[in-house]
Design a protein around this motif. Structure first.
Motif, PDB file in Angstrom:
ATOM      1  N   TYR A 102       0.622  -1.406  -0.275  1.00 61.08           N
ATOM      2  CA  TYR A 102       0.439   0.355  -0.058  1.00 61.08           C
ATOM      3  C   TYR A 102       0.776   1.441   0.094  1.00 61.08           C
ATOM      4  O   TYR A 102       1.948   1.187   0.118  1.00 61.08           O
ATOM      5  CB  TYR A 102      -0.313   0.051   1.262  1.00 61.08           C
ATOM      6  CG  TYR A 102      -2.366  -1.320   1.279  1.00 61.08           C
ATOM      7  CD1 TYR A 102      -2.848  -1.369   0.827  1.00 61.08           C
ATOM      8  CD2 TYR A 102      -1.520  -1.747   2.484  1.00 61.08           C
ATOM      9  CE1 TYR A 102      -3.601  -2.740   0.411  1.00 61.08           C
ATOM     10  CE2 TYR A 102      -2.319  -2.812   2.682  1.00 61.08           C
ATOM     11  CZ  TYR A 102      -3.594  -3.724   1.433  1.00 61.08           C
ATOM     12  OH  TYR A 102      -3.946  -4.765   2.230  1.00 61.08           O
ATOM     13  N   ASP A 103      -0.070   2.198  -0.445  1.00 63.14           N
ATOM     14  CA  ASP A 103       0.828   3.734  -0.404  1.00 63.14           C
ATOM     15  C   ASP A 103      -0.438   4.968  -0.299  1.00 63.14           C
ATOM     16  O   ASP A 103      -1.296   4.885  -0.518  1.00 63.14           O
ATOM     17  CB  ASP A 103       1.601   3.852  -1.765  1.00 63.14           C
ATOM     18  CG  ASP A 103       2.429   5.198  -1.871  1.00 63.14           C
ATOM     19  OD1 ASP A 103       3.058   5.932  -1.021  1.00 63.14           O
ATOM     20  OD2 ASP A 103       1.886   5.869  -2.739  1.00 63.14           O
ATOM     21  N   GLY A 104       0.473   5.867   0.127  1.00 60.92           N
ATOM     22  CA  GLY A 104      -0.598   7.022   0.472  1.00 60.92           C
ATOM     23  C   GLY A 104       0.011   8.157  -0.313  1.00 60.92           C
ATOM     24  O   GLY A 104       0.806   8.348   0.079  1.00 60.92           O
ATOM     25  N   ILE A 105      -1.317   9.067  -1.574  1.00 60.53           N
ATOM     26  CA  ILE A 105      -0.336  10.637  -1.675  1.00 60.53           C
ATOM     27  C   ILE A 105      -0.338  11.094  -0.487  1.00 60.53           C
ATOM     28  O   ILE A 105      -1.020  11.242   0.045  1.00 60.53           O
ATOM     29  CB  ILE A 105      -1.504  10.807  -2.898  1.00 60.53           C
ATOM     30  CG1 ILE A 105      -1.351   9.474  -3.844  1.00 60.53           C
ATOM     31  CG2 ILE A 105      -1.179  11.882  -3.026  1.00 60.53           C
ATOM     32  CD1 ILE A 105      -2.666   9.485  -4.841  1.00 60.53           C
ATOM     33  N   VAL A 106       0.554  12.269  -0.433  1.00 55.03           N
ATOM     34  CA  VAL A 106       1.216  13.230   0.195  1.00 55.03           C
ATOM     35  C   VAL A 106       0.642  14.406   0.187  1.00 55.03           C
ATOM     36  O   VAL A 106       1.740  14.566  -1.392  1.00 55.03           O
ATOM     37  CB  VAL A 106       1.935  12.980   1.697  1.00 55.03           C
ATOM     38  CG1 VAL A 106       1.769  11.582   2.159  1.00 55.03           C
ATOM     39  CG2 VAL A 106       3.658  12.661   0.416  1.00 55.03           C
ATOM     40  N   MET A 252      -2.553   1.462   5.932  1.00 52.90           N
ATOM     41  CA  MET A 252      -2.610  -0.271   5.738  1.00 52.90           C
ATOM     42  C   MET A 252      -4.449  -0.336   6.399  1.00 52.90           C
ATOM     43  O   MET A 252      -4.698  -0.964   5.605  1.00 52.90           O
ATOM     44  CB  MET A 252      -1.166  -0.786   6.678  1.00 52.90           C
ATOM     45  CG  MET A 252      -2.624  -2.455   7.006  1.00 52.90           C
ATOM     46  SD  MET A 252      -0.655  -3.251   7.825  1.00 52.90           S
ATOM     47  CE  MET A 252       0.896  -2.302   7.771  1.00 52.90           C
ATOM     48  N   GLU A 253      -4.923  -0.038   7.257  1.00 56.81           N
ATOM     49  CA  GLU A 253      -6.247   0.110   7.583  1.00 56.81           C
ATOM     50  C   GLU A 253      -6.988   1.087   7.323  1.00 56.81           C
ATOM     51  O   GLU A 253      -8.319   0.490   7.238  1.00 56.81           O
ATOM     52  CB  GLU A 253      -6.067   0.777   9.451  1.00 56.81           C
ATOM     53  CG  GLU A 253      -5.263  -0.084  10.229  1.00 56.81           C
ATOM     54  CD  GLU A 253      -5.055   0.273  11.607  1.00 56.81           C
ATOM     55  OE1 GLU A 253      -5.634   1.556  12.033  1.00 56.81           O
ATOM     56  OE2 GLU A 253      -4.787  -0.496  12.259  1.00 56.81           O
ATOM     57  N   GLY A 254      -6.964   1.790   5.918  1.00 57.12           N
ATOM     58  CA  GLY A 254      -7.923   3.266   5.017  1.00 57.12           C
ATOM     59  C   GLY A 254      -8.313   3.466   5.972  1.00 57.12           C
ATOM     60  O   GLY A 254      -9.198   4.162   5.655  1.00 57.12           O
ATOM     61  N   LYS A 255      -7.665   4.097   6.889  1.00 54.40           N
ATOM     62  CA  LYS A 255      -8.107   5.593   7.703  1.00 54.40           C
ATOM     63  C   LYS A 255      -7.953   6.681   6.727  1.00 54.40           C
ATOM     64  O   LYS A 255      -8.113   7.727   7.214  1.00 54.40           O
ATOM     65  CB  LYS A 255      -7.820   5.872   8.800  1.00 54.40           C
ATOM     66  CG  LYS A 255      -8.148   4.160   9.836  1.00 54.40           C
ATOM     67  CD  LYS A 255      -7.556   4.476  11.296  1.00 54.40           C
ATOM     68  CE  LYS A 255      -8.388   3.389  11.923  1.00 54.40           C
ATOM     69  NZ  LYS A 255      -7.558   3.172  13.394  1.00 54.40           N
ATOM     70  N   VAL A 300       4.403   0.369   1.965  1.00 53.86           N
ATOM     71  CA  VAL A 300       3.235  -0.086   3.864  1.00 53.86           C
ATOM     72  C   VAL A 300       3.245  -1.286   3.337  1.00 53.86           C
ATOM     73  O   VAL A 300       2.560  -1.460   2.292  1.00 53.86           O
ATOM     74  CB  VAL A 300       1.900   0.486   4.172  1.00 53.86           C
ATOM     75  CG1 VAL A 300       1.521   0.581   5.202  1.00 53.86           C
ATOM     76  CG2 VAL A 300       2.384   2.475   3.839  1.00 53.86           C
ATOM     77  N   PRO A 301       3.211  -1.991   4.095  1.00 53.18           N
ATOM     78  CA  PRO A 301       3.435  -4.075   3.487  1.00 53.18           C
ATOM     79  C   PRO A 301       1.628  -4.190   3.207  1.00 53.18           C
ATOM     80  O   PRO A 301       0.904  -3.967   4.357  1.00 53.18           O
ATOM     81  CB  PRO A 301       4.044  -4.286   4.678  1.00 53.18           C
ATOM     82  CG  PRO A 301       3.940  -3.765   6.149  1.00 53.18           C
ATOM     83  CD  PRO A 301       3.100  -2.417   4.950  1.00 53.18           C
TER      84      PRO A 301
END
Length: 331
Positions: A102-106, A252-255, A300-301
Motif C-alpha cells: 500500500y501507499d498513500g498520496i501525501v 494500511m487500515e484505510g483510515k 506499506v506492507p
C-alpha cells in the motif's frame, strides 16, 4: 498521448541497446524505488544481471508493456480496461497482476513550515480548474490558500504534482477530484479536471525532483507517494488530511483517505521463469512482510493473511481476465 508515444519510442531505443539484460521493467515512479531494490536483491540471489528498471509513469509503463518491450510493469493503480484490451489486441494475452503493498498520496511541504491540516474540499478547491461561485462554475480564481479558508496560511498556491501519464495523477483525480465534486451540487456529478495555470505544476515522473523543489520553495506543496515522504522526513513534512495523519498504520487500515494499492504486472509468456522468480523475491517474507526490507524504504506492507494469499497467487499464476480488471482486482 503524444507524450506516452514519445516515451515508448525512447524506451524502445533504450532497451534495444541493452538486449543482453534478462528482465526489463518500467512504469510507476512511486513503485520504482521498491522494484529497484528488489532488482538488486534478485541479481545477488541468482548471480544474474540486474534487471533494468525505468520510471515512465504507470500509463507509460503499460504502453511499453503492451507493446511487448518490458517483462514487468510497475503500477500505482490497477490496469485500466482500455490498457488491458490494448494488451490483448497486441498479443499480450497472459498477464498476472500482483498487489505488492500500500501507499498513500501525501501533500507535503518544507519542514520549516508549521504542521498543517487541510481538508479534502480545500485541496479540491486549490486543484480544480473550475470552482463554484454564486451557483455556477467559474475559472478558479484562488491564488492564495487564505482565499479558500482564512485559517489557512497566507501562502501562494503552488502545488508540484504528477503529470497526466502518472498513476498518482489518476488516483488524485479519483480520490480527490471525483469524490469531492460529487458532494457539490454545481458539478452535477464527478469532476476531474485539474487546473493548468501556475498554481499546479506537473513535475515529471521523478518524485525526488518534487522533494528537491520543496527544499528551495518553502511556500510550495508537493503531491507524491508516501514512500518519498518516509525517506525524506529530515526535509519535509506532510499535512494531515481531514485531521488524519499520513502514516503506515492509517494507510494500511484505510483510515487515510488518500491510501491506495501498488502493483506489478507480469507478461506470463515473456521470460516467465525469471519474471516469476523476481515476483517471489519481491513478495518474500524477508522483503515484503511487516518489518521487512521494503517497509524500511517506505512501502506499506500487506497484512500477513494477504501476503500469504499473494505468495500463493504467484505460485498459481492466475491469469487476469476482463471481469477482474473491471473490478480493479488481480485475483
Amino acid at each position: 498521448m503524444k507524450k506516452i508515444l514519445a516515451l515508448s519510442v525512447a524506451s524502445c531505443a533504450f532497451f534495444s541497446a541493452l538486449n543482453a539484460v534478462d528482465l526489463k521493467i518500467a512504469g510507476s515512479s512511486t513503485v520504482y524505488p521498491f522494484t529497484s531494490f528488489v532488482a538488486e536483491e534478485y541479481a545477488a540471489i541468482n548471480n544474474a544481471k540486474t534487471p533494468i528498471v525505468e520510471s515512465l509513469g504507470t500509463g507509460g509503463g503499460f504502453k511499453v508493456f503492451c507493446e511487448g518491450i518490458t517483462d514487468i510493469s510497475n503500477a500505482s493503480r490497477p490496469i485500466k480496461s482500455s490498457e488491458f484490451e490494448a494488451c490483448q489486441k497486441a498479443g499480450i494475452t497472459d498477464i498476472v497482476g500482483i498487489m505488492i503493498g500500500y501507499d498513500g498520496i501525501v501533500l507535503a511541504q518544507n519542514k520549516a513550515n508549521a504542521p498543517l491540516n487541510i481538508t479534502m474540499k480545500e485541496l479540491f478547491l486549490a486543484l480544480a480548474k473550475e470552482v463554484p461561485q454564486d451557483g455556477k462554475l467559474i475559472p478558479n480564481p484562488y491564488t492564495n490558500w487564505q482565499q479558500i479558508n482564512k485559517n489557512l496560511p497566507n501562502r501562494k498556491i503552488t502545488i508540484y504534482g504528477p503529470p497526466s501519464s502518472s498513476g498518482t495523477r489518476d488516483t488524485i483525480e479519483e480520490l480527490v477530484m471525483s469524490e469531492v465534486s460529487k458532494k457539490i451540487p454545481e458539478y452535477k456529478g464527478a469532476y476531474k479536471t485539474i487546473r493548468q495555470d501556475s498554481a499546479f505544476i506537473p513535475s515529471g515522473e521523478n518524485d525526488n525532483l518534487i522533494v528537491s523543489k520543496l527544499s528551495v520553495d518553502k511556500d510550495a506543496f508537493g503531491l507524491f507517494g508516501y514512500g518519498f515522504l518516509s525517506s525524506n522526513e529530515d526535509k519535509i513534512n506532510a499535512t494531515t488530511i481531514d485531521n488524519i495523519e499520513a502514516n503506515a498504520k492509517n494507510i494500511m487500515e484505510g483510515k487515510y483517505e488518500l491510501a491506495r494499492s501498488l502493483y506489478i504486472y507480469i507478461n506470463a509468456n515473456k521470460n516467465p521463469k525469471e519474471s516469476f522468480e523476481f515476483a517471489k523475491i519481491y513478495m518474500s517474507d524477508d522483503l515484503a512482510k511487516s518489518g521487512g526490507e521494503l517497509e524500511k524504504i517506505g512501502l506499506v506492507p500487506l497484512s500477513e493473511i494477504n501476503l500469504k494469499a499473494t505468495q500463493k497467487h504467484i505460485e498459481d499464476r492466475k491469469i487476469l481476465n476482463e471481469e477482474l480488471v473491471k473490478a480493479g482486482k488481480v485475483f
